[in-house]
Design a protein around this motif. Structure first.
Motif, PDB file in Angstrom:
ATOM      1  N   ALA A   1       0.869  -1.142   0.203  1.00 47.14           N
ATOM      2  CA  ALA A   1       0.085  -0.067   0.013  1.00 47.14           C
ATOM      3  C   ALA A   1       0.916   1.341   0.041  1.00 47.14           C
ATOM      4  O   ALA A   1       0.549   1.993  -0.536  1.00 47.14           O
ATOM      5  N   ILE A   2       1.941   1.310   0.581  1.00 44.09           N
ATOM      6  CA  ILE A   2       2.920   2.476   0.808  1.00 44.09           C
ATOM      7  C   ILE A   2       3.690   2.737  -0.687  1.00 44.09           C
ATOM      8  O   ILE A   2       3.592   3.625  -1.052  1.00 44.09           O
ATOM      9  N   GLU A   3       3.985   1.513  -1.290  1.00 47.26           N
ATOM     10  CA  GLU A   3       4.684   1.440  -2.564  1.00 47.26           C
ATOM     11  C   GLU A   3       3.433   2.356  -3.596  1.00 47.26           C
ATOM     12  O   GLU A   3       4.043   3.067  -4.474  1.00 47.26           O
ATOM     13  N   ALA A   4       2.501   1.794  -3.589  1.00 47.68           N
ATOM     14  CA  ALA A   4       1.196   2.218  -4.465  1.00 47.68           C
ATOM     15  C   ALA A   4       0.993   3.863  -4.174  1.00 47.68           C
ATOM     16  O   ALA A   4       0.825   4.465  -5.310  1.00 47.68           O
ATOM     17  N   ALA A   5       0.957   4.314  -3.106  1.00 43.56           N
ATOM     18  CA  ALA A   5       0.872   5.671  -2.535  1.00 43.56           C
ATOM     19  C   ALA A   5       1.869   6.505  -2.880  1.00 43.56           C
ATOM     20  O   ALA A   5       1.706   7.405  -3.358  1.00 43.56           O
ATOM     21  N   ILE A   6       3.025   5.870  -2.809  1.00 41.51           N
ATOM     22  CA  ILE A   6       4.243   6.722  -3.109  1.00 41.51           C
ATOM     23  C   ILE A   6       4.199   6.945  -4.638  1.00 41.51           C
ATOM     24  O   ILE A   6       4.793   8.130  -5.096  1.00 41.51           O
ATOM     25  N   VAL A   7       3.916   6.029  -5.424  1.00 38.83           N
ATOM     26  CA  VAL A   7       3.960   6.109  -7.093  1.00 38.83           C
ATOM     27  C   VAL A   7       2.915   7.405  -7.256  1.00 38.83           C
ATOM     28  O   VAL A   7       3.368   8.200  -8.075  1.00 38.83           O
ATOM     29  N   SER A   8       1.698   7.499  -6.722  1.00 39.60           N
ATOM     30  CA  SER A   8       0.911   8.423  -7.029  1.00 39.60           C
ATOM     31  C   SER A   8       1.467   9.801  -6.603  1.00 39.60           C
ATOM     32  O   SER A   8       1.291  11.045  -7.022  1.00 39.60           O
TER      33      SER A   8
ATOM     34  N   GLY B   1      15.021   0.255   4.747  1.00 41.69           N
ATOM     35  CA  GLY B   1      13.882   1.134   4.672  1.00 41.69           C
ATOM     36  C   GLY B   1      14.010   2.145   3.852  1.00 41.69           C
ATOM     37  O   GLY B   1      13.227   3.380   4.082  1.00 41.69           O
ATOM     38  N   THR B   2      14.944   2.135   3.020  1.00 42.26           N
ATOM     39  CA  THR B   2      14.981   3.122   1.897  1.00 42.26           C
ATOM     40  C   THR B   2      14.037   2.792   0.702  1.00 42.26           C
ATOM     41  O   THR B   2      13.592   1.592   0.487  1.00 42.26           O
ATOM     42  N   ILE B   3      13.669   3.932   0.047  1.00 39.53           N
ATOM     43  CA  ILE B   3      12.672   3.871  -1.220  1.00 39.53           C
ATOM     44  C   ILE B   3      13.432   4.660  -2.477  1.00 39.53           C
ATOM     45  O   ILE B   3      14.023   5.637  -2.377  1.00 39.53           O
ATOM     46  N   ARG B   4      13.434   3.827  -3.399  1.00 44.52           N
ATOM     47  CA  ARG B   4      13.617   4.126  -4.612  1.00 44.52           C
ATOM     48  C   ARG B   4      12.851   4.152  -5.861  1.00 44.52           C
ATOM     49  O   ARG B   4      11.869   3.286  -5.682  1.00 44.52           O
ATOM     50  N   VAL B   5      12.747   5.481  -6.700  1.00 42.17           N
ATOM     51  CA  VAL B   5      11.759   5.465  -7.726  1.00 42.17           C
ATOM     52  C   VAL B   5      12.386   4.958  -9.119  1.00 42.17           C
ATOM     53  O   VAL B   5      13.422   5.356  -9.496  1.00 42.17           O
ATOM     54  N   PHE B   6      11.904   3.933  -9.839  1.00 42.97           N
ATOM     55  CA  PHE B   6      12.455   3.585 -11.125  1.00 42.97           C
ATOM     56  C   PHE B   6      11.118   3.800 -12.201  1.00 42.97           C
ATOM     57  O   PHE B   6       9.898   3.570 -12.067  1.00 42.97           O
ATOM     58  N   ALA B   7      11.613   4.483 -13.341  1.00 45.93           N
ATOM     59  CA  ALA B   7      10.968   4.909 -14.551  1.00 45.93           C
ATOM     60  C   ALA B   7      11.008   3.546 -15.426  1.00 45.93           C
ATOM     61  O   ALA B   7      12.217   2.781 -15.653  1.00 45.93           O
ATOM     62  N   ARG B   8       9.717   3.027 -15.768  1.00 37.97           N
ATOM     63  CA  ARG B   8       9.460   1.633 -16.657  1.00 37.97           C
ATOM     64  C   ARG B   8       9.645   2.086 -18.022  1.00 37.97           C
ATOM     65  O   ARG B   8       8.410   2.798 -18.306  1.00 37.97           O
ATOM     66  N   LYS B   9      10.314   1.782 -19.010  1.00 38.75           N
ATOM     67  CA  LYS B   9      10.275   2.070 -20.258  1.00 38.75           C
ATOM     68  C   LYS B   9      10.355   0.766 -21.268  1.00 38.75           C
ATOM     69  O   LYS B   9      11.266   0.060 -20.816  1.00 38.75           O
TER      70      LYS B   9
ATOM     71  N   ILE C   1       8.596  13.681   1.093  1.00 36.89           N
ATOM     72  CA  ILE C   1       7.520  13.291   0.677  1.00 36.89           C
ATOM     73  C   ILE C   1       7.126  11.796   0.868  1.00 36.89           C
ATOM     74  O   ILE C   1       6.018  11.553   1.162  1.00 36.89           O
ATOM     75  N   ALA C   2       7.920  10.977   0.622  1.00 34.71           N
ATOM     76  CA  ALA C   2       7.812   9.646   0.703  1.00 34.71           C
ATOM     77  C   ALA C   2       7.377   9.048   2.396  1.00 34.71           C
ATOM     78  O   ALA C   2       6.697   8.244   2.300  1.00 34.71           O
ATOM     79  N   ALA C   3       8.264   9.743   2.955  1.00 38.98           N
ATOM     80  CA  ALA C   3       7.767   9.488   4.667  1.00 38.98           C
ATOM     81  C   ALA C   3       6.463  10.021   4.985  1.00 38.98           C
ATOM     82  O   ALA C   3       5.764   9.413   5.672  1.00 38.98           O
ATOM     83  N   GLN C   4       6.004  11.209   4.507  1.00 38.06           N
ATOM     84  CA  GLN C   4       4.906  11.639   4.685  1.00 38.06           C
ATOM     85  C   GLN C   4       3.623  10.909   4.063  1.00 38.06           C
ATOM     86  O   GLN C   4       2.657  10.610   4.830  1.00 38.06           O
ATOM     87  N   THR C   5       4.000  10.156   2.802  1.00 38.60           N
ATOM     88  CA  THR C   5       3.040   9.606   2.210  1.00 38.60           C
ATOM     89  C   THR C   5       2.911   8.094   3.151  1.00 38.60           C
ATOM     90  O   THR C   5       1.894   7.784   3.262  1.00 38.60           O
ATOM     91  N   ALA C   6       4.027   7.478   3.486  1.00 36.78           N
ATOM     92  CA  ALA C   6       3.852   6.482   4.027  1.00 36.78           C
ATOM     93  C   ALA C   6       3.224   6.604   5.401  1.00 36.78           C
ATOM     94  O   ALA C   6       2.543   5.739   5.821  1.00 36.78           O
ATOM     95  N   LYS C   7       3.457   7.818   6.174  1.00 39.11           N
ATOM     96  CA  LYS C   7       2.577   8.001   7.319  1.00 39.11           C
ATOM     97  C   LYS C   7       1.218   8.062   7.242  1.00 39.11           C
ATOM     98  O   LYS C   7       0.402   7.391   7.818  1.00 39.11           O
ATOM     99  N   GLN C   8       0.893   8.521   6.107  1.00 32.49           N
ATOM    100  CA  GLN C   8      -0.545   8.804   5.911  1.00 32.49           C
ATOM    101  C   GLN C   8      -1.323   7.422   5.549  1.00 32.49           C
ATOM    102  O   GLN C   8      -2.520   7.025   5.995  1.00 32.49           O
ATOM    103  N   VAL C   9      -0.564   6.603   4.862  1.00 35.21           N
ATOM    104  CA  VAL C   9      -0.854   5.235   4.599  1.00 35.21           C
ATOM    105  C   VAL C   9      -1.095   4.289   5.633  1.00 35.21           C
ATOM    106  O   VAL C   9      -2.252   3.740   5.924  1.00 35.21           O
TER     107      VAL C   9
END
Length: 367
Positions: free
Chosen positions: A26-33, A54-62, A105-113
Motif C-alpha cells: 500500500a505504501i509503494e502504491a501511494a508513493i507512486v501517486s 527502509g530506503t525507497i527508490r523510484v524507477f521509471a519503466r520504459k 514526501i515519501a515519509a509523509q506519504t507512508a505515514k498517511q497510508v
C-alpha cells in the motif's frame, strides 16, 4: 526513510494484526501517486521499498522500441543496449529517477497510508466483534440525545437508539446506564454503525437468560415472547425435565428474578406462562390471569374460540384488548373470546365432548 518505519510496521503487524507485506504494498502504491503528483510526471514508474534498510527508490519503466514516440514511456533499442547489451525490442528497462528531496514526501506519504490502514483495521476489528453480537444484549451508557437518536456508548463504539426503539415510559439522561438489544450492525465508509433497541422482544428474552440460570444452561427454554414495550409482555416457557417448574424458575424466590427484569424495564408487567404443544392448554395459559372454561380449536384456520366466565370477560380481553392481543402473538393462534352466557346462547358451550379442565394451580402460579 529509515528502519524506524520498518520497526513501526513490525509492531503494527504484531499488535493490530495488519500484514506487514500488505502495508508495504500500500505504501509503494501511494508513493507512486505522490511522485507523479508532486513532480508532474506521467511516466510509468515503480517504487522499490527496501525491507532491510527502509530506503525507497523510484524507477521509471520504459519499453524498448525501434522508434520512440513518447520518451516518458519508451526507450530506443540503441540507448537500451548502452545500458545492457542483452536488451531486445519489447523488453522493459528500469531507470532510477528518485528525486534528491523525495525522502520527505515519501515519509509523509507512508505515514498517511499507515494511519489510514490502522484506522481501517481498527474499524474492521470493531465490526467483527459487534457483528457477532447481533441479537445480543449489552450494557451501555447514554452519551447524548437529539431528535432522531439517543447515542449510547458501548465502550469502543457509540450505538444509535432510534426514537422508534425507545420505551414510551422512559426518559434517558446522559450517564444513565441501560441495557440495550443489538438489532443491526452495518459496515459503512465511516466505520461500523450499530443500532440498538429497548423495545425489541429479544431484549426481554436476553434479560431472562441473564437472570434465570435454568434458562442460561438450557434446563428451561423460552418458547415465545410477545411484548408491548413499556406496558405488558408475555413469555411462554417449557422444560423437558419433569422435576423442574419452568414458571417458578423464572419467577424466582419471592419473585426476585422476574422483579429484577421488571425494574430494568421500568415497571413493565410480565406474564410468565407454561408452554404446551396442545393449543387448547397453551391458549388457556396464555390468557392468564384470566380463567378459561373451554377452548374450541379450528385447526384449518389456526383459530380458537375461548369461553370465559362472564365476570372474567373484561380481564381476558384486557385493557384496549391488550391481553387477548398478546396471547394471540404468543401462541400464534387467532383468539376469539366469548363470555359463558354468550357461548350458551350460541349453543357452543358446554360441549359434551369437551375434556377441558381449568388448572387453578397453574393460573395462580402466574398471577
Amino acid at each position: 526513510m529509515n528502519t524506524e518505519l520498518l520497526d513501526a510496521l513490525t509492531a503494527l503487524e504484531r499488535d493490530k494484526g495488519i500484514s506487514k507485506q500488505v502495508l508495504i504494498e500500500a505504501i509503494e502504491a501511494a508513493i507512486v501517486s505522490a511522485y507523479k503528483r508532486n513532480f508532474n510526471q506521467a511516466q510509468n514508474v515503480r517504487v522499490d521499498f527496501n525491507q532491510e534498510t527502509g530506503t525507497i527508490r523510484v524507477f521509471a519503466r520504459k519499453e524498448v522500441v525501434d522508434e520512440v514516440y513518447d520518451s516518458r514511456l519508451e526507450i530506443s533499442l540503441d540507448e537500451a543496449k548502452r545500458i545492457n547489451p542483452n536488451y531486445q525490442v519489447g523488453d522493459v528497462v528500469e531507470i532510477e529517477v528518485t528525486p534528491k528531496n523525495f525522502g520527505r514526501i515519501a515519509a509523509q506519504t507512508a505515514k498517511q497510508v499507515v494511519t489510514q490502514r490502522v484506522r481501517e483495521a481498527e474499524r474492521g476489528v470493531i465490526y467483527a466483534e459487534f457483528v457477532d453480537r447481533e441479537e445480543d444484549i449489552m450494557t451501555g451508557i447514554v452519551q447524548r440525545t437529539d431528535s432522531k437518536f439517543i447515542y449510547v456508548s458501548l465502550g469502543k463504539i457509540e450505538a444509535l437508539l432510534p426514537v422508534s426503539e425507545q420505551m414510551p415510559n422512559e426518559t434517558y439522561k446522559p450517564h444513565d446506564r441501560i441495557k440495550v438489544y443489538i438489532t443491526k450492525v452495518e459496515k459503512t465508509t465511516k466505520g461500523p454503525q450499530i443500532y440498538v433497541s429497548r423495545t425489541h422482544p429479544g431484549l426481554l428474552k436476553r434479560l431472562f437468560e441473564l437472570e434465570v440460570p435454568e434458562i442460561y444452561d438450557g434446563t428451561v427454554e423460552i418458547k415465545s415472547v410477545a411484548r408491548e414495550a413499556g406496558d405488558r409482555s408475555k413469555i411462554s416457557v417449557h422444560s423437558d425435565n419433569p422435576e423442574v417448574d419452568p414458571v417458578g424458575a423464572c419467577v424466582g424466590p419471592k419473585g426476585q428474578r422476574v422483579q429484577a427484569i421488571v425494574n430494568e424495564l421500568k415497571g413493565e408487567k410480565i406474564d410468565i406462562v407454561r408452554w404446551s404443544a396442545d393449543p387448547v392448554e397453551f391458549v388457556a395459559n396464555a390468557l392468564s390471569p384470566s380463567k378459561v372454561l373451554d377452548v374450541i380449536v379450528n385447526e384449518e384456520e389456526k383459530a380458537t374460540t375461548v369461553i370465559v366466565p362472564d365476570y372474567q370477560l373484561s380481564l381476558a380481553i384486557g385493557k384496549r384488548g391488550q391481553n387477548a392481543r398478546l396471547a394471540a402473538k404468543l401462541t400464534n393462534w387467532k383468539i376469539d373470546i366469548k363470555s359463558q352466557s354468550e357461548a350458551e346462547q350460541l349453543g357452543i358451550y358446554p360441549r359434551s365432548s369437551s375434556s377441558f379442565e381449568v388448572d387453578e394451580e397453574e393460573i395462580s402460579e402466574v398471577e
